[in-house]
Design an enzyme around this catalytic site. Sequence first.
Site, short mmCIF file in Angstrom:
data_model
loop_
_atom_site.label_atom_id
_atom_site.label_comp_id
_atom_site.label_asym_id
_atom_site.label_seq_id
_atom_site.Cartn_x
_atom_site.Cartn_y
_atom_site.Cartn_z
N HIS A 118 -44.91 26.16 3.87
CA HIS A 118 -45.36 26.79 5.10
C HIS A 118 -45.63 28.27 4.82
CE1 HIS A 118 -45.30 23.69 8.13
NE2 HIS A 118 -44.11 23.27 7.73
N ASP A 126 -50.87 31.88 7.35
CA ASP A 126 -51.70 30.89 8.04
C ASP A 126 -53.02 31.48 8.54
OD1 ASP A 126 -49.93 28.84 7.69
OD2 ASP A 126 -49.19 28.80 9.74
#
Length: 361
Positions: free
Chosen positions: A125, A155
């Site tokens: 992540h 992200d």
Amino acid sequence: MPGALSGIRIIEFAGIGPGPFCGMMLGDHGAEVIRIDRPGAGLDPRDALSRNRKSVLLDIKTPEGLSAAKALCATADGLIEGFRPGVMERLGLGPDVLHAANPNLVYGRMTGWGQTGPYAQAAGHDINYIALSGVLHTIGVAGGKPVPPVNYVGDFGGGAMFLAFGMVAGLLAVKNGAPGQVIDAAMTDGSALLAGMSFAMLAQGTTSDVPGTNLLDGGAPFYDSYICADGKWVSIGSIEPQFYALLRDKLGLADDPDFAAQFDRAAWPARKQRLAAIFATKTRDEWCALMEMTDVCFAPILSMTEAPAHPHNMARETFIQLGGATQPAPAPRFSATPAPVPCAAPKAGSDNTVLDDLVNR
């Protein structure tokens, strides 16, 4: 009025986080983004990342669904997907297959680790990707632990926005005569590039590899956040000498010799304590009345519920009401081809009824 990307068709294979963000950016500026959702999927109209889309439900593990997906990709200018390396190939939708039918297709791939490298097949992540690129190490107070900046840097900043840039660059290349190609957007690469100035300053010896001790990471007393008497916070960014001089004046420190040598790093910790004590004597509103819209380089630190109501954000219409929620407005702004009026996320599968029309555009 059509947006800057009007006439461009993008096929988006549904995913989470950075893939949808990239699709949002392209769709915000006029691209026709057709999202292929899995059966049973749902879209929330309050979600900014899902706005400005068409949606079709396809089971691409079935022959019929795979055939429909291929047919859509054959009509497209670009494709974005965020699966682990090799997944699209196993589904029969890899670049070689789709380029055979559509040589000009710009094939955008969004991953954390990239398509190659020892970590390529591992789960991860945002926090992991920016840890490996060296970025997470730079965020935190001196002597404390690294602090994850939500998932903004990996992200979205280092991932989705780099993919969006890559897609537009690839589309321009096709327009200029190049063939379609694969865009390998890795969050490790993108977040490292976002830290390009920090790596340069480290090489130049103007910053250290110790977080929370440097000019822009909270080490400097004149570039930090401070709590006020009411428990709310303000931000100070008085880097340039003239701005620092104005800060000193506003704080009653113009003639204080302890604040004379701005870049005396040895004095920074004591100065931060002094400034913290001063800022704690007034409320945030009182500091705003004294410093807002001056060259101190000051702004109140607003919560997410406060920010849309601030006069500056209201004047620029930085936020909009869409799908029953407050959402950030499309950005950046174009003078000749402004972003079309946004449309809230559709109901998943709402465009299946016109699938044949989409394939035969």
